[in-house]
Write an enzyme that holds these catalytic residues in place. Structure first.
Site, short mmCIF file in Angstrom:
data_model
loop_
_atom_site.label_atom_id
_atom_site.label_comp_id
_atom_site.label_asym_id
_atom_site.label_seq_id
_atom_site.Cartn_x
_atom_site.Cartn_y
_atom_site.Cartn_z
N ASP A 43 80.89 21.22 105.96
CA ASP A 43 81.17 20.88 104.56
C ASP A 43 81.18 22.10 103.66
O ASP A 43 82.01 22.21 102.76
CB ASP A 43 80.20 19.80 104.04
CG ASP A 43 78.73 20.17 104.27
OD1 ASP A 43 78.46 21.17 104.95
OD2 ASP A 43 77.87 19.44 103.76
N ASP A 55 77.88 28.87 102.90
CA ASP A 55 77.17 29.49 101.78
C ASP A 55 76.77 30.90 102.24
O ASP A 55 77.60 31.82 102.21
CB ASP A 55 75.97 28.57 101.49
CG ASP A 55 75.33 28.81 100.16
OD1 ASP A 55 75.20 29.97 99.79
OD2 ASP A 55 74.95 27.84 99.48
N ASP A 84 74.24 17.08 99.29
CA ASP A 84 73.11 16.40 98.66
C ASP A 84 72.26 17.33 97.82
O ASP A 84 72.34 18.56 97.93
CB ASP A 84 72.21 15.81 99.75
CG ASP A 84 71.39 16.90 100.47
OD1 ASP A 84 72.01 17.87 100.95
OD2 ASP A 84 70.15 16.78 100.52
C1 PRP Z 1 74.19 22.87 104.37
C2 PRP Z 1 75.63 22.78 104.88
C3 PRP Z 1 75.70 23.84 105.93
C4 PRP Z 1 74.71 24.87 105.44
C5 PRP Z 1 75.48 25.99 104.84
O1 PRP Z 1 73.41 22.08 105.18
O2 PRP Z 1 75.93 21.50 105.37
O3 PRP Z 1 75.33 23.33 107.20
O4 PRP Z 1 73.86 24.25 104.48
O5 PRP Z 1 74.61 26.97 104.37
P1 PRP Z 1 74.61 28.46 104.93
O6 PRP Z 1 76.02 28.96 104.98
O7 PRP Z 1 73.78 29.19 103.87
O8 PRP Z 1 73.93 28.47 106.26
P2 PRP Z 1 71.94 21.61 104.79
O9 PRP Z 1 70.94 22.53 105.40
O10 PRP Z 1 71.85 21.44 103.28
O11 PRP Z 1 71.82 20.20 105.54
P3 PRP Z 1 72.65 18.84 105.29
O12 PRP Z 1 74.03 19.05 105.85
O13 PRP Z 1 71.88 17.81 106.05
O14 PRP Z 1 72.68 18.59 103.80
#
Ligand code: PRP
Length: 180
Positions: free
Chosen positions: A99, A102, A158
């Site tokens: 999704d 970051d 979320d």
């Molecule tokens: C979010 C997103 C990615 C990750 C990206 O997941 O879905 O997997 O963070 O961040 P990064 O590039 O800094 O690693 P999250 O940990 O919020 O879990 P979720 O999908 O259950 O909301």
């Protein structure tokens, strides 16, 4: 719009149109092949569900769950797989569907670990990209939208597990996360 929202960044129609474009592009690129879409729980599940319905080649899918790194683990880029894939990816055309990218730590780790399993090919598709936050490089093949460094929720994303079911992506009013 949801009362906790500040403004809508991507409307339902905008997302739907872009997902359809990505699906068409992926279908062209994988013509004559079978695709295995690998998604990371939980945020990407909504995007995956819409994307695979816009893909015309045979598309299978599977999920991994990954621990979110704590602040100390973040600098090392250490990420842990909590639930591994059910299937073997050796010799298959794997597309990671995410999704948001970051810092890039999650995808950098997952892509490396999947590459060890000898897929026929490995590509990355993300709905959102926040390049201003990148800490490690990620080779993104399909990118829905480049977004600014703002706190966004909806369409799978979320804040404290809320807002995932919103059909659009909105920025969150700062009071919501500052009160916490
Ligand atoms: C979010 C997103 C990615 C990750 C990206 O997941 O879905 O997997 O963070 O961040 P990064 O590039 O800094 O690693 P999250 O940990 O919020 O879990 P979720 O999908 O259950 O909301």
């Amino acid at each position: 719009m949801h009362p906790d929202g500040e403004r809508i960044l991507l409307s339902e129609e905008t997302i739907r149109a872009r997902v359809a474009e990505l699906g068409a592009e992926i279908s062209r690129d994988y013509a004559g092949k079978e695709l295995l879409a690998v998604s990371i729980l939980k945020g990407a599940a909504i995007f995956l569900a819409d994307l695979v319905r816009c893909i015309t080649v045979p598309a299978f899918f599977d999920f991994v769950a990954i621990s979110s790194y704590g602040s100390s683990a973040k600098s090392s880029g250490a990420v842990r797989i909590l639930k591994d894939l059910d299937c073997n990816i050796g010799g298959r055309h794997v597309l990671i569907v995410e999704d948001i990218v970051d810092s890039g730590l999650t995808l950098n780790y997952l892509a490396d670990s999947l590459n060890f399993r000898d897929p026929a090919s490995l590509r990355i598709c993300t709905l959102l990209d926040k390049p201003s936050r990148r800490e490690v490089p990620v080779n993104i093949h399909y990118n829905g939208f480049v977004i600014p460094d703002e706190f966004v929720v909806g369409y799978g994303l979320d804040y404290n597990e809320r807002y995932r079911n919103l059909p659009y992506i909105m920025t969150l009013r700062p009071q919501i996360y500052e009160e916490a």
